[in-house]
Write a protein that holds these residues in place. Structure first.
Motif, mmCIF file in Angstrom:
data_model
loop_
_atom_site.group_PDB
_atom_site.id
_atom_site.type_symbol
_atom_site.label_atom_id
_atom_site.label_comp_id
_atom_site.label_asym_id
_atom_site.label_seq_id
_atom_site.Cartn_x
_atom_site.Cartn_y
_atom_site.Cartn_z
ATOM 1 N N ASP A 108 0.756 -1.232 -0.103
ATOM 2 C CA ASP A 108 0.074 0.007 0.047
ATOM 3 C C ASP A 108 1.066 1.340 -0.089
ATOM 4 O OD1 ASP A 108 -2.537 1.276 0.387
ATOM 5 O OD2 ASP A 108 -1.670 2.228 1.946
ATOM 6 N N ALA A 109 1.985 1.324 0.801
ATOM 7 C CA ALA A 109 2.882 2.291 0.787
ATOM 8 C C ALA A 109 3.368 2.760 -0.485
ATOM 9 C CB ALA A 109 4.026 2.099 1.757
ATOM 10 N N PHE A 110 3.923 1.717 -1.476
ATOM 11 C CA PHE A 110 4.433 1.917 -2.465
ATOM 12 C C PHE A 110 3.445 2.021 -3.672
ATOM 13 C CE2 PHE A 110 8.240 0.677 -0.388
ATOM 14 C CZ PHE A 110 9.291 1.465 -0.850
ATOM 15 N N ARG A 111 2.161 1.663 -3.391
ATOM 16 C CA ARG A 111 1.180 2.074 -4.326
ATOM 17 C C ARG A 111 0.774 3.495 -4.229
ATOM 18 N NH1 ARG A 111 -4.628 1.450 -3.201
ATOM 19 N NH2 ARG A 111 -4.246 1.896 -1.191
ATOM 20 N N ASN A 112 0.902 3.898 -2.899
ATOM 21 C CA ASN A 112 0.540 5.366 -3.001
ATOM 22 C C ASN A 112 1.732 6.149 -3.789
ATOM 23 O OD1 ASN A 112 -1.677 4.689 -1.162
ATOM 24 N ND2 ASN A 112 -0.600 5.045 0.694
ATOM 25 N N GLY A 113 2.873 5.680 -3.346
ATOM 26 C CA GLY A 113 3.955 6.375 -4.090
ATOM 27 C C GLY A 113 3.863 6.531 -5.642
ATOM 28 N N VAL A 114 3.441 5.378 -6.145
ATOM 29 C CA VAL A 114 3.282 5.104 -7.671
ATOM 30 C C VAL A 114 2.138 6.068 -8.114
ATOM 31 C CG1 VAL A 114 2.677 3.406 -9.585
ATOM 32 C CG2 VAL A 114 4.459 2.903 -7.936
ATOM 33 N N THR A 115 1.000 5.931 -7.566
ATOM 34 C CA THR A 115 -0.333 6.763 -8.048
ATOM 35 C C THR A 115 -0.077 8.072 -7.658
ATOM 36 O OG1 THR A 115 -1.324 6.174 -5.999
ATOM 37 C CG2 THR A 115 -1.624 4.703 -7.733
ATOM 38 N N GLU A 116 0.333 8.589 -6.568
ATOM 39 C CA GLU A 116 0.346 9.944 -6.401
ATOM 40 C C GLU A 116 1.623 10.665 -7.099
ATOM 41 O OE1 GLU A 116 0.054 11.366 -2.343
ATOM 42 O OE2 GLU A 116 -0.734 9.277 -1.679
ATOM 43 N N GLU A 117 2.751 10.105 -7.308
ATOM 44 C CA GLU A 117 3.744 10.941 -8.033
ATOM 45 C C GLU A 117 3.879 10.699 -9.713
ATOM 46 O OE1 GLU A 117 4.955 12.795 -5.912
ATOM 47 O OE2 GLU A 117 4.631 11.434 -4.197
ATOM 48 N N VAL A 118 3.053 9.664 -9.994
ATOM 49 C CA VAL A 118 2.741 9.706 -11.469
ATOM 50 C C VAL A 118 1.571 10.689 -11.807
ATOM 51 C CG1 VAL A 118 1.904 8.245 -13.250
ATOM 52 C CG2 VAL A 118 3.666 7.353 -11.900
ATOM 53 N N VAL A 119 0.780 10.594 -11.116
ATOM 54 C CA VAL A 119 -0.536 11.424 -11.635
ATOM 55 C C VAL A 119 -0.256 12.888 -10.856
ATOM 56 C CG1 VAL A 119 -2.947 11.737 -11.376
ATOM 57 C CG2 VAL A 119 -2.160 9.572 -11.457
ATOM 58 N N VAL A 120 0.033 13.169 -9.769
ATOM 59 C CA VAL A 120 0.064 14.630 -9.119
ATOM 60 C C VAL A 120 1.145 15.166 -9.512
ATOM 61 C CG1 VAL A 120 -0.316 15.702 -7.043
ATOM 62 C CG2 VAL A 120 -1.624 13.791 -7.400
ATOM 63 N N LEU A 121 2.271 14.612 -9.691
ATOM 64 C CA LEU A 121 3.647 15.030 -9.865
ATOM 65 C C LEU A 121 3.853 15.318 -11.492
ATOM 66 C CD1 LEU A 121 6.007 16.720 -8.605
ATOM 67 C CD2 LEU A 121 7.085 14.300 -8.356
ATOM 68 N N GLY A 122 4.021 14.160 -12.021
ATOM 69 C CA GLY A 122 4.652 14.016 -13.291
ATOM 70 C C GLY A 122 3.557 14.454 -14.270
ATOM 71 N N TYR A 123 2.322 13.901 -14.163
ATOM 72 C CA TYR A 123 1.283 14.066 -15.170
ATOM 73 C C TYR A 123 0.614 15.629 -15.010
ATOM 74 C CZ TYR A 123 -3.498 13.920 -17.307
ATOM 75 O OH TYR A 123 -4.512 14.423 -17.780
ATOM 76 N N LEU A 124 0.320 15.733 -13.981
ATOM 77 C CA LEU A 124 -0.266 17.131 -13.528
ATOM 78 C C LEU A 124 0.596 18.313 -14.129
ATOM 79 C CD1 LEU A 124 -2.624 17.137 -10.430
ATOM 80 C CD2 LEU A 124 -3.263 16.789 -12.957
ATOM 81 N N LEU A 125 2.090 18.355 -13.739
ATOM 82 C CA LEU A 125 3.027 19.154 -14.022
ATOM 83 C C LEU A 125 2.927 19.395 -15.562
ATOM 84 C CD1 LEU A 125 5.862 19.026 -11.666
ATOM 85 C CD2 LEU A 125 4.126 20.766 -11.861
ATOM 86 N N ARG A 126 3.118 18.219 -16.256
ATOM 87 C CA ARG A 126 3.068 18.236 -17.858
ATOM 88 C C ARG A 126 1.972 18.781 -18.518
ATOM 89 N NH1 ARG A 126 5.736 15.554 -22.033
ATOM 90 N NH2 ARG A 126 4.520 15.089 -23.973
ATOM 91 N N ARG A 127 0.852 18.586 -17.878
ATOM 92 C CA ARG A 127 -0.564 19.006 -18.417
ATOM 93 C C ARG A 127 -0.746 20.327 -18.185
ATOM 94 N NH1 ARG A 127 -0.214 15.518 -21.755
ATOM 95 N NH2 ARG A 127 -1.941 13.975 -21.953
ATOM 96 N N PHE A 128 -0.192 20.720 -16.966
ATOM 97 C CA PHE A 128 -0.544 22.397 -16.352
ATOM 98 C C PHE A 128 0.438 23.124 -17.381
ATOM 99 C CE2 PHE A 128 -1.897 21.340 -11.959
ATOM 100 C CZ PHE A 128 -2.912 21.139 -12.336
ATOM 101 N N GLU A 129 1.707 22.649 -17.661
ATOM 102 C CA GLU A 129 2.609 23.625 -18.491
ATOM 103 C C GLU A 129 2.009 23.470 -20.071
ATOM 104 O OE1 GLU A 129 6.569 22.434 -17.769
ATOM 105 O OE2 GLU A 129 6.288 22.937 -15.545
ATOM 106 N N GLN A 130 1.615 22.266 -20.425
ATOM 107 C CA GLN A 130 1.136 22.360 -21.829
ATOM 108 C C GLN A 130 -0.084 23.408 -21.991
ATOM 109 O OE1 GLN A 130 0.242 18.099 -22.149
ATOM 110 N NE2 GLN A 130 1.890 17.963 -23.595
ATOM 111 N N LEU A 131 -0.879 23.693 -20.904
ATOM 112 C CA LEU A 131 -1.905 24.593 -20.864
ATOM 113 C C LEU A 131 -1.473 26.025 -20.721
ATOM 114 C CD1 LEU A 131 -4.474 22.469 -18.697
ATOM 115 C CD2 LEU A 131 -4.814 23.145 -21.237
ATOM 116 N N GLY A 132 -0.228 26.144 -20.729
ATOM 117 C CA GLY A 132 0.416 27.452 -20.680
ATOM 118 C C GLY A 132 0.585 28.146 -19.477
#
Length: 269
Positions: free
Chosen positions: A167-191
């Motif tokens: 569960d600990a590493f599930r949290n790490g994978v889901t949160e960092e992939v989605v909230v960190l990597g994915y959101l930062l990429r999309r926010f910057e693509q949105l300008g």
């Protein structure tokens, strides 16, 4: 549809305007959040309102994680494993959306190419964030700004620690992939600027921890800012996945065996 950073999106029916591409991208982000941490943030907001309007003081109320889902251990184990499996589907969705973007999870630095460096960096970050977070929790709890966080109420069975570690590493994978990597990429693509993107990502992270209290919100917001800067520096989410997994592992397992020695409020004896 394949999203490209230049802003014009070729599709099976031809290119679409940049304005329409941005509209589609905003909708994509909202859907991903509605299926994952945005949904958690809404429930967390309702939870903190319920706690603040209760008769008990905030620090006299509990915020539980990793609860048992059945009185029968084998059935509880089944539910836990199913929850772990289905919860990572959001990462599969992000992987698919990135492929349509002519990118992949490797673009975010979610792979094994970093080797021991990812683990070393993650361990250093975990040590710093974990110790500071523990201190913040104790202070916030004493000031009645945080509920009593109960990391697990799982029964004392053979699979408890393995499930908590997963569960600990599930949290790490889901949160960092989605909230960190994915959101930062999309926010910057949105300008959005880098600073605005990092603040928004960190606000999302803090918001779905609000059920713990204001200490949980502030601590995770600051953690988000630090993780964003580390991600910018290293260009990889994997060290932050490791850091998050280690922090949660120590929290969950430490709660069972060491928390009472540290005088953490609500720790089992």
């Amino acid at each position: 549809m394949a999203v490209v950073d230049e802003g014009v999106v070729p599709t099976g029916g031809g290119p679409v305007s940049e304005a329409r591409w941005r509209t589609l991208l905003r909708f994509e982000v909202l859907v991903v959040l509605a299926l994952s941490f945005g949904q958690s943030a809404v429930y967390s907001f309702v939870s903190i309102i319920a706690k603040l309007t209760a008769k008990q003081a905030l620090n006299q109320q509990a915020a539980g994680l990793n609860a048992s889902q059945s009185s029968r251990p084998w059935l509880d184990f089944t539910y836990q494993v199913l929850d772990l499996g289905f919860s990572v589907a959001i990462v599969a969705l992000v992987a698919y959306l990135l492929l349509r973007d002519n990118a992949s999870l490797r673009t975010l630095g979610f792979d094994l190419s970093g080797g021991w460096r990812d683990w070393a960096r993650g361990a250093v970050v975990a040590a710093g964030i974990g110790s500071a977070g523990l201190g913040l929790y104790v202070v916030a709890h004493a000031l009645n700004l945080n509920a009593t966080v109960i990391p697990t109420t799982l029964p004392d069975v053979w699979w408890r620690v393995p499930v908590l570690l997963l569960d600990a590493f599930r949290n790490g994978v889901t949160e960092e992939v989605v909230v960190l990597g994915y959101l930062l990429r999309r926010f910057e693509q949105l300008g959005f600027s880098r600073t605005r993107s990092e603040i928004m990502s960190s606000l999302v992270r803090g918001s779905y921890h609000l059920y713990q209290g204001f200490g949980g919100f502030v601590g995770n917001f600051v953690m988000g800012l630090i993780f964003c800067r580390a991600y910018r520096r290293w260009g990889r989410v994997m060290p932050l996945v490791v850091a998050h997994g280690l922090i949660d592992s120590v929290t969950f397992v430490g709660w069972l065996y060491w928390a009472h020695y540290l005088g953490i409020p609500g720790a089992p004896k």
